[in-house]
Design a protein around this motif. Structure first.
Motif, PDB file in Angstrom:
ATOM      1  N   ALA A 292       0.843  -1.203   0.000  1.00 44.07           N
ATOM      2  CA  ALA A 292       0.000   0.000   0.000  1.00 44.07           C
ATOM      3  C   ALA A 292       0.875   1.249   0.000  1.00 44.07           C
ATOM      4  N   HIS A 293       1.975   1.170   0.748  1.00 43.42           N
ATOM      5  CA  HIS A 293       2.890   2.309   0.822  1.00 43.42           C
ATOM      6  C   HIS A 293       3.626   2.508  -0.500  1.00 43.42           C
ATOM      7  N   GLU A 294       3.951   1.398  -1.168  1.00 43.52           N
ATOM      8  CA  GLU A 294       4.581   1.508  -2.494  1.00 43.52           C
ATOM      9  C   GLU A 294       3.622   2.180  -3.469  1.00 43.52           C
ATOM     10  N   HIS A 295       2.339   1.813  -3.353  1.00 43.43           N
ATOM     11  CA  HIS A 295       1.324   2.355  -4.263  1.00 43.43           C
ATOM     12  C   HIS A 295       1.097   3.839  -3.995  1.00 43.43           C
ATOM     13  N   ASP A 296       1.104   4.221  -2.721  1.00 45.21           N
ATOM     14  CA  ASP A 296       0.882   5.616  -2.347  1.00 45.21           C
ATOM     15  C   ASP A 296       1.775   5.934  -1.149  1.00 45.21           C
ATOM     16  N   PRO A 297       2.846   6.678  -1.377  1.00 43.68           N
ATOM     17  CA  PRO A 297       3.829   6.931  -0.311  1.00 43.68           C
ATOM     18  C   PRO A 297       3.262   7.705   0.874  1.00 43.68           C
TER      19      PRO A 297
END
Lengths: 452, 561
Positions: A292-297
């Protein structure tokens, strides 16, 4: 999957259930029920033309009901075999309605509404059980309100939301927001219909609706039932427009979920449900948070758990890396309950174990790491196979022979064995294959000895 | 059956092109009839056909028929992904008498109809480009023969702990000959020193003795004790190994596969928490005292993660929490008055039986306390003092016995074995498998497998099922009559190679060796996977990858322009 599908020594019998097992190790007779797909496996090429034309929509179980599929379907796009199946519950033909569009569309002539279940009898030397597990239904935990709160989802639902081929194309649209967007779509359809009705009236009376309505409201048309109806229709349309406007202004403020919470041990390590630890959930929560963090930092994640069990090779390092690089905070706690504010933001209520204070944390989306529940069919299958079940509901094995069931010639691997992760499942599967070969050779030698 | 077009030496090869609709999957989004027409105009193309499904039985028989009726010397199929369908098409060419390596595949589904679904015209143009490129390459293809090599029907297992013994048992049980090399004086590994095992509360010695007996009495397993594997040469199917035996002799064997089961060792907490082997001992030492029935302490404090999950050793050793709780329960069972405390960070009691043991331990009155790794417990004057994370204050516990749970660490000789077998280890010196999830028991190098704590700390049942699993992986290779591998491998031209060894550096499979006499490099066909790293590195184009030679690739690239 593809390798198995293409392997010359493997005959796949999908959509098939075991009904009876007779005989003994090295010489079992297995009765299988090959369930009717209503599509001929030999002819179907899996092109999916039927799916495009099928008019019936059904919630898509593969996407956890977050999207739709058709009444003729394949479980998912790259499924093996690619043969499609008709869902009898949903198909119009099976409920006596006129349809059969799939049959007309299919260029391979594979659709067969007359197909019947088939019983097959096979001579089998050894059996490997790899029937997996069920996902725990978190609706059974009243304090988490899974069934009532839109923005409380299970880990598998979250996986589908996060998947590029999933229902949201990988964006974390919140279910409550998706529901409102769907409602707007629905209202717009209704509005279109209402506008058509008004257009008819306008044509009939050669007057625009607002002009007419102004006069009507001033009492210009007493006892005119036809115009009463027109007025009613116009009012309905105004109401629809208002409703849409309100919802659209709400929707303008929507953004994807950025503040995430994961709750561990949902149904696991809980004597009301399953006392055991499901083993893999700590890791999949960390993985999902990292993706999820890769998708939206901008994503911020808190994982609430009693212990974070990162016990596999490289797992602890992965956990630490998630904390350092992916905005993940690990909080030791057991969540007491989940509430919701007016914006459908879930609120977690828990005791901060460091300070001893009761806390309330607000999130955009809450993910429940649900337990690895023994497959509901385990008991039935155990009876058919004549094997024992452990006190936890999985198939019983021993430390001495960790892959052997209680009956010679039958072997257990994966989550039908116990809750285990992928590397251990793969290792067990290889092990089960070796045990099967060994049992065949043992049976063979015994048979030869008897014959002599 | 190869058509070596001698009689048509000067002419261009005759190419047949098949365009697949894939139902509507391709034809629904790009103009397949148009592409087929276009293909017919390309130089060398003598036959074209559009199929609804090229991979269906009908489609395949059409390809075969066309090869025979039209004397096709190259076949190009423009359809879906070569990952899924190349083997089917090329083997079908073989069945029709055309060398399978004279087949070329073009992916107009993934690369055209799927990604350009919104733009039919441009998607079609791109498909034409790709077909033109495929045809150009196909004309430069050369016939190849699959590489066959023999297989020796036996395996070497290195290490005689529970994983290695289980592997040996299973290999022999499947009908293979096994050589087992153990460097210690007896078989059994760490299990020899353990006390009780598993939820069934088994005696560890009895458990391992049963397995040792079956291995020792197995005529198909040759056990070498106090033995050291000295050299391993060769490759999958044909390894040459030499062992130094207890008697100091050197024996040589040929084996088909290798299993690494060298285990791991408990780390000694020298210099930590006042470790003295008396009042402050390691968990392994406690285990031995319990086994020897030589344990009387009344107040026991165990500290978890000693030397693990820290800056020196980042990993969690997986089995130490289980061992601690198991021993705590044993202490309580033998003396219900004893006070046992376990200081932990996370109790790693994953799965069913371990978590159950944790519940049982709590019910027995064993105390669990979370400590903060940033402020480690202090052991002084038979007292353990620590910050209790849940109570938020400092706690002191009296202890007449402190037990330190330390991780299993890789053996010192793991580097030597890693170099000898040319297989990698990870940052913790455990052996590194080919794929953490999908190939946990394989090394990237074919024919070598790993199991048990040599890979990563494992419980007894895990080590046992991994050992059996590794045996299964060996069987998938050695159950065959011979090894058949793809002809798509690199070849080095000895005339032009100057022996710079640049190719050796980039080869991930150690498939290239240097011949010091001739001062050139050469490729081992069996080890080579056809990745092409060497070919793109070689400054003199001496290394070429079959099926992807410069003239073949250049023809394809020029056709793109």
């Amino acid at each position: 999957m593809l390798d198995v599908g293409r392997h010359p020594n493997i005959e796949l019998r999908a959509y098939t259930e075991v009904e009876k097992v007779a005989g003994e190790s090295g010489n079992f007779t297995v009765t299988l029920r090959k369930k009717a797909r209503y599509v001929d496996e030999a002819k179907c090429t899996g092109c999916g033309a039927c799916v495009e034309k099928c008019p019936t929509l059904v919630p898509d179980a593969f996407n956890e009901g977050l999207g739709n599929r058709k009444a003729i379907y394949s479980w998912f796009a790259q499924g093996i075999p690619s043969t499609h199946t008709i869902d009898v519950e949903a198909c119009r033909v099976f409920s006596g309605k006129k349809c059969g569009i799939c049959q007309k569309t299919c260029q391979a002539d594979a659709v067969d509404f007359e197909q019947q279940d088939q019983l097959l009898e096979l001579d089998i030397g050894a059996i490997v059980v790899a029937t997996g597990y069920d996902v725990f239904d978190p609706g059974r935990i009243p304090e988490y309100r899974y069934n009532d709160l839109d923005n409380v989802v299970t880990a598998i639902e979250f996986e589908r939301l996060l998947s590029a081929s999933g229902p949201t194309g990988g964006h974390l649209d919140r279910p409550s927001d998706r529901a409102i967007s769907a409602e707007i779509e629905d209202l717009k359809k209704q509005l279109k219909k209402a506008s058509r009705l008004l257009a008819n009236q306008e044509k009939k009376f050669e007057e625009k609706s607002p002009d007419f309505y102004a006069k009507y409201s001033a009492g210009a048309y007493p006892d005119d039932t036809e115009r009463d109806k027109w007025a009613e229709q116009y009012e309905a349309q105004l109401k629809l427009q208002d409703k849409i406007e309100v919802l659209e202004s709400k929707a303008a403020g929507f953004s994807t979920a950025k503040k995430l919470a994961f709750i561990q041990c949902v149904g696991s390590r809980d004597h009301r449900f399953y006392p055991f630890c499901s083993g893999y959930c700590c890791m999949h929560s960390i993985k999902e948070a990292i993706i999820a963090h890769e998708h939206d930092p901008e994503t911020q994640t808190t994982i609430y758990g009693m212990d974070i069990r990162a016990v596999g090779k490289g797992f602890e390092e992965y956990k630490v890396r998630g904390g350092n690089n992916s905005n993940i905070e690990y909080k030791r706690s057991r969540i007491a309950e989940i509430l919701e504010d007016k914006e459908h933001n879930p609120i977690l209520v828990y005791e901060d174990t460091k300070t001893g204070h009761i806390k309330r944390d607000h999130f955009d989306l809450v993910v429940l790491a649900t337990a690895c529940a023994p497959n509901t069919n385990n008991r039935q299958l155990a009876d058919i196979l004549g094997i024992e079940i452990s006190r936890f509901g999985f198939f019983k094995t021993s430390t001495a022979n960790p892959i052997d069931s209680s009956r010679p010639g039958i072997f257990i691997c994966g989550c039908s064995h116990s809750p285990i992760d992928i590397p251990e499942s793969v290792a067990q599967a290889s092990s089960a294959a070796a045990r099967a070969v060994q049992s065949l050779r043992t049976a063979d030698k015994a048979g030869k000895a008897v014959n002599m | 059956m190869n058509k070596d077009n001698k009689n048509r030496k000067q002419e261009e090869p005759r190419v047949g092109v098949f365009i697949c609709d894939c139902g509507s999957n391709i034809a629904g989004h790009i103009d397949c009839p148009g592409i087929t027409e276009y293909a017919a105009t390309l130089p060398g193309v003598v036959f074209t056909r559009e199929n609804l499904y090229s991979c269906s039985e009908g489609g395949i028989s059409e390809i075969k028929k066309a090869i025979q009726e039209n004397d096709l010397e190259r076949v190009v199929v423009a359809s879906c992904s070569p990952r899924t369908h190349q083997p089917l098409f090329s083997s079908s060419c073989g069945e029709a008498g055309l060398n399978p390596y004279l087949f070329e595949m073009v992916n107009i589904r993934d690369q055209c109809s799927w990604v350009h679904m919104q733009d039919r015209e441009k998607g079609t143009e791109k498909a034409k480009d790709l077909v033109r490129m495929g045809v150009a390459k196909s004309k430069n293809l050369e016939p190849q023969e699959d590489i066959e090599s023999s297989l020796v029907n036996s395996a070497l297992v290195i290490g005689g702990g529970v994983a290695g013994l289980s592997a040996a048992q299973s290999l022999s049980g499947m009908g293979l000959k096994v050589f087992l090399a153990e460097k210690d004086t007896e078989l059994g590994g760490n299990l020899r020193f353990l006390n009780r095992l598993g939820p069934e509360d088994l005696d560890a010695r009895e458990y391992i003795d049963t397995i040792i007996d079956s291995v020792a009495n197995d005529p198909d397993i040759t056990v070498y004790l106090e033995a050291e594997v000295q050299t391993v040469g060769g490759y999958i199917g044909n390894y040459d190994l030499s062992l130094k035996t207890r008697e100091g002799e050197t024996v040589e064997h040929k084996v088909g596969c290798l299993v690494v089961a060298t285990g791991a060792v408990p780390w000694k907490p020298e210099g930590l928490y006042g470790y003295d082997g008396q009042t402050v001992i390691s968990q392994m030492e406690l285990e031995q005292r319990l086994k020897a029935e030589d344990f009387q302490a009344k107040k026991v404090v165990m500290i978890q993660c000693v030397g693990a999950r820290d800056e020196h050793r980042a990993y969690c050793s997986r089995i130490c929490c289980l061992t601690a709780v198991k021993n705590a329960v044993l202490i309580k069972q033998q003396d219900p008055e004893a006070e046992v405390h376990i200081l932990y960070r996370d109790m790693q009691m994953y799965g069913t039986d371990k978590e159950q043991l944790l519940w049982d331990a709590r019910a027995m009155g064993i105390n669990f306390h979370v400590y903060d790794p940033a402020r480690k417990p202090v052991v002084e004057n038979r007292q353990v003092t620590f910050d209790h994370s849940l109570l938020g204050r400092e706690i002191s516990l009296n202890a007449d016995q402190v037990v330190l749970s330390t991780p299993l660490v890789a053996r010192e000789d793991s580097s030597r074995i890693s170099q000898m077998l040319r297989v990698p280890t990870d940052q913790n010196k455990f052996f590194l498998e080919a794929h953490a999830k999908l190939r946990p028991l394989d090394f990237a190098a074919d024919g070598i497998f790993v199991c048990g704590s040599a890979r990563y700390p494992a419980t007894v049942d895990e080590a046992r099922s991994q050992g059996t699993g590794a045996a299964s992986r060996v069987a998938t290779i050695l159950f065959k009559d011979k090894l058949i591998s793809s002809a798509i491998v690199a070849a080095i031209n000895p005339e032009t190679c100057v022996g710079c060894m640049g190719c050796m550096d980039v080869c991930p499979y150690q498939a290239i060796d240097f011949d010091p006499e001739k001062n050139i490099c050469f490729v081992n066909n069996i080890l080579c996977k056809g990745c092409g790293n060497c070919a793109s590195t070689c400054p003199s184009e001496s290394v070429q990858l079959r099926g992807y030679k410069p003239k073949q690739l250049m023809a394809q690239i020029r056709a793109a322009a």
